[in-house]
Design an enzyme around this catalytic site. Structure first.
Site, mmCIF file in Angstrom:
data_model
loop_
_atom_site.group_PDB
_atom_site.id
_atom_site.type_symbol
_atom_site.label_atom_id
_atom_site.label_comp_id
_atom_site.label_asym_id
_atom_site.label_seq_id
_atom_site.Cartn_x
_atom_site.Cartn_y
_atom_site.Cartn_z
ATOM 1 N N GLU A 187 19.976 9.677 -26.067
ATOM 2 C CA GLU A 187 21.616 9.876 -26.258
ATOM 3 C C GLU A 187 22.794 9.194 -24.621
ATOM 4 O OE1 GLU A 187 24.297 13.769 -24.829
ATOM 5 O OE2 GLU A 187 22.241 14.255 -25.580
ATOM 6 N N HIS A 224 13.057 15.956 -30.601
ATOM 7 C CA HIS A 224 12.477 15.431 -29.975
ATOM 8 C C HIS A 224 10.947 16.405 -30.431
ATOM 9 C CE1 HIS A 224 14.426 12.586 -26.487
ATOM 10 N NE2 HIS A 224 14.629 11.891 -27.667
ATOM 11 N N SER A 264 14.701 16.809 -23.822
ATOM 12 C CA SER A 264 15.995 16.907 -22.032
ATOM 13 C C SER A 264 16.091 18.596 -21.996
ATOM 14 C CB SER A 264 16.752 16.310 -22.485
ATOM 15 O OG SER A 264 17.910 16.115 -20.838
ATOM 16 N N HIS A 293 17.197 7.888 -21.426
ATOM 17 C CA HIS A 293 17.468 8.636 -22.840
ATOM 18 C C HIS A 293 18.108 8.190 -24.543
ATOM 19 C CE1 HIS A 293 18.454 12.263 -25.301
ATOM 20 N NE2 HIS A 293 17.232 12.683 -24.070
ATOM 21 N N CYS A 312 18.374 24.652 -32.812
ATOM 22 C CA CYS A 312 20.137 24.732 -33.023
ATOM 23 C C CYS A 312 20.254 24.541 -34.291
ATOM 24 C CB CYS A 312 21.019 23.941 -31.884
ATOM 25 S SG CYS A 312 20.720 22.011 -32.020
#
Length: 410
Positions: free
Chosen positions: A185, A94, A319, A183, A64
């Site tokens: 984030e 990741h 994720s 995680h 992205c």
């Protein structure tokens, strides 16, 4: 604080996206991750058929904008600071392939789960890259205290969530964060949910079962000690459910399954309405990343057409990729693979089993063996480069007896 220390803290973020640098970076990134095969298949409707074998790509998959930007900035940092030590908080994204490339460039990974003494050894000549997930506020304060150059690649969608939870804290609203407590984030978001004064509160929920436990407490109260024990690693310091569930706002890790976040929002809202007779003490804003949503929607669309099996390519700790696997395995045999090397033979596929939480080898000769026509789907999360998709395409055809040159020439 000394004047010298204050000056260190005021060092501005580094602009490494200089035109001369980015020309070199773009060429380097394209060489590492671009795939002419993938681009050609996309231009031809996302499907390639040779003989009795069809490989179908999802309409949206792979890198992205946020991931591309993070990689560009990391590569540019090495160009701008060719002779200085460069560090990265954890992983840039990741994906093992991308992180390996950065290691080869001499970029050293720092611990990200806790603020270790490695950070005390940083100097004002060092460069620290903040990953696409962002980093908790105490990490940012430490590297600023050390006076380092900072290259911040935090995704814009993540920062939108931070603004939201900071706003919650300012208004005395507790953030209920749908995400994985461990995680990167989610840890970064939780630190912002404490607010600028550090007095805010958060609670992290991952599953609907955990959500129901929170909802029961909102409606009925209950055993505070048992509640705090259950969420001991997923709540802010000093969290008191009797006080801090009075006004709540839902946010999320941007890469979660959209339908689950929506269901959590619905259940929490209903619990607040039952308790209060209205939903005035409940707030929700959709903070799912657009790219994550696009890839999930594209897979749902892809699954409307018959396929024999699906490969989801990406890092096992990703994720958004994990959620694509969850979607796929509801409809057909789905294999979560790191790269083409996982397709060891016609008889054996090495893949990550979400239920076993480990990499396993499975025998699945029914589709890949034989002369029957097959349709094999491929998708990938937002952190997977196209060159890994290309390798997987080649490997599938090779296993079906079709050489690489035939795929290139098709």
């Amino acid at each position: 604080m000394s004047e010298a220390a204050a000056d260190k803290q005021k060092r501005p973020r580094v602009n490494v996206r200089r035109p001369d640098v980015m020309t070199q970076v773009n060429a380097e990134v394209e060489r590492h991750y671009r795939s002419s095969i993938v681009e050609r298949i996309r231009e031809n409707g996302g499907e390639i058929t040779i003989g009795n074998t069809t490989v179908r790509l999802a309409q949206q998959f792979g890198f992205c904008y946020g991931v591309e930007r993070a990689i560009d900035l990391a590569y540019a940092a090495r160009r701008v600071f060719p002779d200085q030590r460069i560090f990265l908080i954890g992983e840039i994204i990741h994906n093992p392939e991308v992180n390996r490339q950065l290691v080869d460039m001499g970029i050293v990974s720092l611990p990200w789960k806790e603020l270790s003494d490695d950070y005390d050894k940083l100097s004002e000549d060092d460069v620290v890259i903040v990953p696409a997930f962002g980093a908790p506020t105490n990490f940012m304060e430490k590297i600023e205290e050390r006076g380092c150059y900072v290259v911040d690649t935090t995704c814009g969608d993540v920062m939108k969530v931070w603004r939201r939870v900071r706003g919650y804290a300012k208004d005395g609203i507790t953030s209920i964060i749908h995400g994985k407590a461990g995680h990167e984030e989610t840890q970064a978001t939780a630190s912002r949910a404490m607010g600028d004064d550090g007095k805010g509160h958060y609670l992290i929920v991952l599953t609907l079962d955990e959500t129901d436990a929170v909802c029961r407490y909102i409606r009925e109260g209950g055993d505070k000690e048992a509640f705090l024990k259950r969420f001991s690693h997923a709540a802010s310091q000093g969290f008191d459910p009797d006080l801090h569930l009075a006004k709540v706002g839902v946010a999320n890790q941007t890469t979660m399954l959209k339908s689950e976040t929506e269901e959590i929002q619905r259940r929490v809202r209903a619990a607040v309405e039952t308790r209060d007779g209205n939903a005035d003490s409940f707030i929700f804003f959709d903070t799912i990343c657009g790219a994550t949503q696009e890839r999930q929607d594209a897979l749902f669309e892809m699954l409307r057409r018959p396929m024999d099996m699906l490969f989801v390519v990406g890092g096992y700790n990703s994720s958004n990729t994990t959620h694509l696997v969850e979607i796929g395995e509801q409809s057909l045999p789905t294999f979560f693979i790191r790269n083409a090397a996982c397709l060891e033979s016609l008889e054996q596929i090495v893949h990550f089993d979400l239920h076993e939480k480990s990499e396993i080898a499975s025998s699945y000769p029914g589709v890949l063996l034989g002369d029957k026509p097959v349709v094999i789907g491929i998708t990938a999360g937002a952190s997977c480069p196209n060159n890994l998709i290309e390798d997987t395409i080649f490997r599938i055809f090779e296993m079906r007896g079709i050489p690489r040159d035939a795929v290139k020439g098709e």
